[in-house]
Scaffold this active site. Structure first.
Site, PDB file in Angstrom:
ATOM      1  CB  CYS A 107     -23.440 -21.804  12.786  1.00 45.54           C
ATOM      2  SG  CYS A 107     -22.846 -21.706  14.463  1.00 45.54           S
ATOM      3  CE1 TYR A 125     -24.381 -21.417  23.226  1.00 49.45           C
ATOM      4  CE2 TYR A 125     -22.904 -20.001  21.976  1.00 49.45           C
ATOM      5  CZ  TYR A 125     -23.551 -21.218  22.146  1.00 49.45           C
ATOM      6  OH  TYR A 125     -23.336 -22.229  21.232  1.00 49.45           O
ATOM      7  CG  HIS A 181     -24.000 -25.630  21.585  1.00 49.31           C
ATOM      8  ND1 HIS A 181     -24.676 -24.474  21.288  1.00 49.31           N
ATOM      9  CD2 HIS A 181     -24.860 -26.628  21.303  1.00 49.31           C
ATOM     10  CE1 HIS A 181     -25.897 -24.770  20.846  1.00 49.31           C
ATOM     11  NE2 HIS A 181     -26.023 -26.077  20.850  1.00 49.31           N
ATOM     12  CG  ASP A 194     -28.708 -28.457  20.508  1.00 54.35           C
ATOM     13  OD1 ASP A 194     -29.894 -28.784  20.657  1.00 54.35           O
ATOM     14  OD2 ASP A 194     -28.341 -27.272  20.384  1.00 54.35           O
TER      15      ASP A 194
END
Ligand code: ADP
Ligand code: SF4
Length: 688
Positions: free
Chosen positions: A32, A171, A174, A267
């Site tokens: 991001c 995906y 997260h 992460d």
């Protein structure tokens, strides 16, 4: 040009990813950036600069596939229909121009989003609420919803191929960020049909999506799978043992495994809580199960560590988000034997705040981040000096160091004068504490680069006064003398001093940072809300002091929620036995105790303490600057054209802002006010 160290040749081997070839092993994983669809030109230029810097693969951030996954108010990418494609085209062209592959991370966020703009119903594996922040409840997807969602993935993948992407992602990582991961997580998947219950059933949705994307674009594009192998929640979450089975079930279905630990705070682990390669123990099993290439991250900035990852069979591709933000030219620097010049990420996660707060991200180490298009700032090139004038920079904190370095690169002769025995300013002091050790990279990088510069003269133990400066004959003077923490408790919550009966009880943060240690019980008052109060508490408690941390806010270190440090801080302070007292404002410091009041009711209480540390507001150290302004009529005879306050001396703020301020000063020297203030705006391209 210098030559590459042959030890690093392995990093420049090509890697086959399905039908595509990455020209080397440097892989910018999706990340991001707070730009996305709302600041598309800035985003595209930023990605293009990374491709120019040598990354073989440059990916988007998460890219929503459908209006039922509407991440607003965040500003991420979208590929809902063809009207989104010009933004992608712009970015892909810039990536391809440097012979890099462009990857797109398709996402459906399931129950993570509230769909504020699209006003569609939130979807999830089960009837469960979204994050408390949104106060929306997801509806459990029926078979029709699942069919639709698979089709949205197919449509998005086909669009991605059509617009020119080389790598298309599915995906599931997260934390709660992605719908496929929500289906995998037992605590969120309460279904009793073929998509719930057993592991095979919970994997079914992601398997279908992977197969669908492969069928749709597999011959032309590589299909990557981003997967979190451990949520670090123990039995409450997905653990490596289950992940091994999942990787086994899907082993060679994707063309590439992009693996990490969940959630984002683990992460992108802040350096305060772990260093380079921290994920290895979790992800190293993946390559043993699949034949396909594996990419992973770990705040890799050292080429030796990267080589180790490849040679030991942990990874095939060196993944990076933050290191590519701090230094977009990291691969080229290694390739050109310039690895000493790498501007290493410090793991502060200031960049992450751009995503949370929906602004174009900034980086503490890289002042050009986000400014590539807006101001035309390039991370590795800078325009030539506008004159032969000499520049004096006073103060070698982040602002003074960055200004000096950028001025030297432009070709100015620079004198940098620092009053202390060492360069670094606040970074020197703060990084001396264990938790912030890596932050020293801010000064280390710049000190090293200045040592290599023929046009820099640098001095320590050289505290200058106005008389000194007026006698030095430098045309331009940048005052970067920093700021000092206030001792009177003025801060964000109450912007006025509080009565202190016994001044000997009050110790400023600088005194602690400089090595002072109070005897007895210490009360730290966090009226700042960012990291420092918690760092001081951690340090003092770790050294054996009894520490109470008091704040008027609902929580300590509130702003660190935006840098992914908050939850880690809570755990660490509790482990160290720090007592945390929230929603209490300071009323008075009396001998041996502190009087507090409830911020809502005013109800008074007190805590005994031997010492009090106010972490509140800071005052600019502008005595020298003001002294020079007072003597403006002497400048001409002294050969001085301009005197400028930069960094914290101009306005106390974060280290990132101080670095940016120093860089901006250097970029703008010898420019007109109009040129200096110019930045381009994203009018007419971005939008909902
Ligand atoms: P910033 O974040 O704006 O760079 P810092 O507080 O980190 O500011 O750094 C300011 C630096 O300036 C400190 O290292 C301090 O010792 C130095 N300094 C302050 N006054 C003088 C002075 N008169 N002469 C030389 N150095 C100074
Ligand atoms: Fe690294 Fe901090 Fe820059 Fe993010 S902001 S890339 S964590 S130095």
């Amino acid at each position: 040009m210098q030559k590459r160290n042959p030890q690093y040749d392995i990093l420049f081997e090509p890697v086959q990813i399905g039908p595509k070839t990455a020209k080397n092993r440097f892989y910018q994983v999706p990340h991001c950036n707070g730009m996305g669809h709302r600041f598309p030109r800035a985003m595209a230029e930023m990605r293009g600069v990374k491709a120019e810097g040598g990354w073989a693969v440059v990916c988007t951030e998460e890219c929503s596939i459908h209006p039922s996954s509407d991440l607003s108010p965040a500003t991420l990418m979208r590929i809902w229909d063809d009207s989104d494609l010009p933004v992608h085209e712009l970015m892909i062209d810039k990536i391809h121009a440097h012979d890099a592959l462009a990857g797109i991370q398709l996402v459906h966020n399931g129950f993570e989003v509230a769909n504020y703009v699209s006003r569609q119903r939130t979807l999830g594996p089960s009837n469960i609420p979204t994050e408390a922040f949104h106060h929306v409840q997801a509806r459990a997807m029926d078979k029709g919803d699942i069919r639709d969602c698979r089709q949205w993935h197919v449509d998005a993948a086909k669009r991605a191929r059509r617009v020119g992407y080389d790598i298309v992602y599915a995906y599931a990582a997260h934390g709660t960020m992605t719908l496929p991961f929500q289906f995998l997580q037992k605590r969120y998947n309460q279904r009793s049909d073929e998509y719930g219950g057993s592991l095979e059933n919970r994997v079914r949705f992601i398997r279908e999506i992977l197969e669908d994307i492969k069928d749709a674009v597999g011959g032309d594009c590589a299909v990557a799978f981003r997967f979190a192998v451990d949520e670090l929640l123990g039995k409450a979450g997905l653990e490596v043992a289950e992940a091994e089975d999942i990787v086994g079930l899907l082993a060679d279905l994707p063309d590439l495994w992009d693996v990490n630990v969940s959630d984002w705070k683990n992460d992108s682990l802040p350096s305060r809580f772990g260093g380079e390669g921290a994920q290895e123990e979790y992800i190293n099993f993946v390559k043993k199960i699949t034949e396909k290439p594996v990419v992973g991250v770990g705040c890799f900035t050292s080429p030796d560590t990267m080589v180790g990852q490849i040679r030991r069979g942990v990874l095939d591709l060196i993944g990076a988000a933050r290191p590519s933000i701090a230094d977009p030219f990291l691969p080229n620097k290694i390739d050109q034997g310039r690895e000493d010049e790498i501007r290493e990420c410090i793991g502060c996660n200031m960049c992450v705040s751009g995503d949370y707060l929906a602004y174009p991200m900034r980086c503490t180490q890289n002042p050009t981040m986000g400014e590539e298009w807006r101001r035309g700032w390039h991370p590795d090139r800078i325009e030539k000096a506008g004159s032969n004038d000499g520049v004096l920079v006073v103060g070698a904190g982040p602002a003074g160091l960055e200004a000096s370095l950028a001025l030297c690169k432009r070709g100015y002769d620079v004198i940098l004068s620092e009053g202390r025995e060492e360069y670094g300013g606040r970074v020197l002091l703060e990084s001396a504490l264990g938790p912030l050790g890596e932050w020293r990279r801010v000064s280390d990088h710049r000190i090293y680069m200045l040592s290599q510069s023929a046009n820099a003269q640098t001095y320590v133990e050289s505290r200058l006064g106005a008389d000194d400066i007026l006698s030095m004959g430098c045309a331009h003077v940048a005052i970067a003398t920093g700021a000092s923490w206030r001792r009177d408790f003025t801060g964000f919550y109450h912007s006025y001093p509080i009565p202190v009966a016994d001044q000997s009880m009050v110790i400023s943060p600088e005194e602690i940072l400089s090595g002072s240690r109070p005897a007895g019980k210490v009360l730290i008052y966090d009226n700042d809300g960012y990291y420092l109060a918690s760092v001081l508490a951690e340090q003092l408690a770790g050294e054996g002091s009894e520490v109470v941390l008091v704040t008027p806010a609902a929580d300590i270190a509130k702003w660190t929620e935006f840098t992914l440090e908050h939850a880690h801080i809570q755990v660490r302070l509790r482990e160290l036995g720090v007592r945390i007292v929230c929603q209490q404002e300071m009323i008075a410091v009396e001998s041996g105790r502190v009087r507090l009041g409830c911020i809502y009711m005013g109800t008074e209480s007190s805590i005994d303490a031997d010492a009090v540390i106010p972490v509140t507001a800071r005052d600019p150290d502008e005595v020298l600057y003001n002294a020079l302004l007072d003597r403006e009529d002497e400048w001409k005879d002294a050969g001085i054209k301009t005197v400028t306050a930069i960094g914290d001396c101009h306005a106390p703020a974060t280290i990132a802002i101080a670095v940016h301020s120093g860089h901006e000063y250097a970029r703008n020297l010898d420019k007109s006010a109009e040129e200096a203030s110019f930045f381009r705006r994203e009018v007419g391209f971005g939008g909902e």
